[in-house]
Design a protein around this motif. Structure first.
Motif, PDB file in Angstrom:
ATOM      1  N   THR A  19      55.969  63.204  32.148  1.00  0.00           N
ATOM      2  CA  THR A  19      55.392  62.442  30.965  1.00  0.00           C
ATOM      3  C   THR A  19      54.722  61.206  31.502  1.00  0.00           C
ATOM      4  O   THR A  19      55.130  60.675  32.589  1.00  0.00           O
ATOM      5  CB  THR A  19      56.592  62.052  29.733  1.00  0.00           C
ATOM      6  N   GLU A  20      54.128  60.607  30.533  1.00  0.00           N
ATOM      7  CA  GLU A  20      53.475  59.115  30.703  1.00  0.00           C
ATOM      8  C   GLU A  20      54.157  58.009  29.919  1.00  0.00           C
ATOM      9  O   GLU A  20      54.447  58.214  28.684  1.00  0.00           O
ATOM     10  CB  GLU A  20      51.902  58.952  30.547  1.00  0.00           C
ATOM     11  N   ILE A  21      54.913  57.066  30.596  1.00  0.00           N
ATOM     12  CA  ILE A  21      55.702  56.139  29.820  1.00  0.00           C
ATOM     13  C   ILE A  21      55.149  54.755  30.577  1.00  0.00           C
ATOM     14  O   ILE A  21      54.668  54.749  31.484  1.00  0.00           O
ATOM     15  CB  ILE A  21      57.252  56.171  30.194  1.00  0.00           C
ATOM     16  N   GLU A  22      55.517  53.493  30.096  1.00  0.00           N
ATOM     17  CA  GLU A  22      55.156  52.215  30.326  1.00  0.00           C
ATOM     18  C   GLU A  22      55.808  51.909  31.543  1.00  0.00           C
ATOM     19  O   GLU A  22      57.198  52.359  31.984  1.00  0.00           O
ATOM     20  CB  GLU A  22      55.438  51.339  29.359  1.00  0.00           C
ATOM     21  N   ASN A  23      55.340  51.259  32.444  1.00  0.00           N
ATOM     22  CA  ASN A  23      56.049  50.625  33.764  1.00  0.00           C
ATOM     23  C   ASN A  23      57.115  49.761  33.624  1.00  0.00           C
ATOM     24  O   ASN A  23      56.955  49.063  32.667  1.00  0.00           O
ATOM     25  CB  ASN A  23      54.861  49.940  34.596  1.00  0.00           C
ATOM     26  N   PRO A  24      58.378  49.892  34.037  1.00  0.00           N
ATOM     27  CA  PRO A  24      59.365  49.190  33.879  1.00  0.00           C
ATOM     28  C   PRO A  24      59.193  47.770  34.206  1.00  0.00           C
ATOM     29  O   PRO A  24      58.428  47.512  35.311  1.00  0.00           O
ATOM     30  CB  PRO A  24      60.521  49.887  34.805  1.00  0.00           C
TER      31      PRO A  24
END
Length: 313
Positions: A19-24
């Motif tokens: 999945t695509e998520i925001e960078n931490p």
């Protein structure tokens, strides 16, 4: 960024997706690591299959604990590290860490400089098994001149336990299949016993310490005497524990590995001295994680399986 996600309990191919998520973002005492490689371990597949906590090990639908890569951001209070540092870690274990992604948050104290003599794949594959082997030998009190028996010498923990025990000046006996005899000897075992050969097992001499890395496996009777230290990383049924202690073993101890950047730095120093290496069974891309986990589940892994997240690191 790309990140692995589990949809629930089940077979690897059915529940794993990208999945695509925001960078931490790094918090206080943390760094962000641009992930190069991540090791897979039996606990990874067990916790995925059950989708629940595994004893004290925390389940998460965004998995991964081993990691190697490059520091890309540094939070307040993590001033020991700088952007561009090549590092490796067992992140947060047994709490969730989420390292099977393109970027991962790692506590500064869990990190160590990755050995220059190891590839990123080797460094990513090492932390959990290396720290397990290290802490097992510590728990057993292994010192120079002692004799150590490693049950499961060709596995992830086993092949490093052999090397670390040898580096401590111990004499090492290990069990493995006959086909892996030469390989296990190359890691420092002075004697390799075919675990399927009853006569060879019966001839194993008394040892000072036993490191059990394989489920449902006991050392041969002749190896255990008064005061023999027995350390298991898998646990033993009560009746087997009682049997060993009846033979004279010190109270059998089960260990659960803990994240420790200081110990990883000591391991890295051994690697730089040419006294420790990581044997890679196979490597897979991040989008091949299901196949990688199936390889671990096969029970035929020699050394470690690594997932390559960024081949340029």
């Amino acid at each position: 960024m790309r990140s692995v996600k589990y949809s629930g309990a089940g077979q690897a191919a059915e529940v794993i997706s990208l999945t695509e998520i925001e960078n931490p973002q790094a918090g206080r005492g943390e760094v962000v690591v641009k992930v190069g490689a991540v090791g897979l371990n039996p606990v990874d597949v067990k916790i995925r299959a059950a989708a629940t906590d595994f004893g004290p090990i925390e389940y998460t639908d965004r998995p991964g604990w081993d990691v190697a890569g490059i520091v890309s951001a540094v939070g307040d209070g993590a001033d020991r590290w700088s952007v561009g540092d090549r590092v490796f870690a067992l992140a947060a274990f047994p709490a969730a860490a989420h390292t099977l992604a393109e970027y991962a948050i790692v506590a500064a104290g869990d990190l160590a400089p990755a050995p220059a003599s190891w590839s990123t794949a080797q460094a990513g594959a090492a932390p959990l098994v290396a720290l397990t082997a290290w802490q097992a030998l510590e728990a057993a009190g292994v010192t120079a001149g002692q004799r150590v028996l490693v049950l499961g010498g060709a596995g992830g923990v086993g092949h490093l336990a052999i090397q670390f025990a040898k580096a401590r000046g111990a004499e090492v006996i290990a069990t493995a299949s006959e086909a892996k005899n030469d390989l296990v000897r190359s890691w420092g075992a002075g004697q390799v016993i075919d675990y399927r050969d009853a006569a060879e097992l019966a001839a194993v001499p008394r040892v000072d310490a036993v490191i059990i890395t394989v489920d449902d496996t006991l050392p041969p009777r002749g190896a255990v005497g008064e005061g023999t230290a027995v350390i298991t990383i898998t646990g033993l049924p009560d009746e087997q524990r009682e049997q060993l202690e009846a033979w004279g073993a010190a109270p059998v101890e089960r260990i659960l590995v803990r994240a420790d950047g200081t110990q990883l730095a000591e391991i890295a120093a051994l690697a730089e001295a040419g006294a420790a290496t990581v044997h890679l069974d196979s490597t897979f891309r991040l989008d091949e994680l299901a196949a990688a986990q199936e390889r671990v589940e096969s029970g035929r892994v020699t050394g470690k399986v690594a997932v390559i997240v960024d081949r340029d690191l």
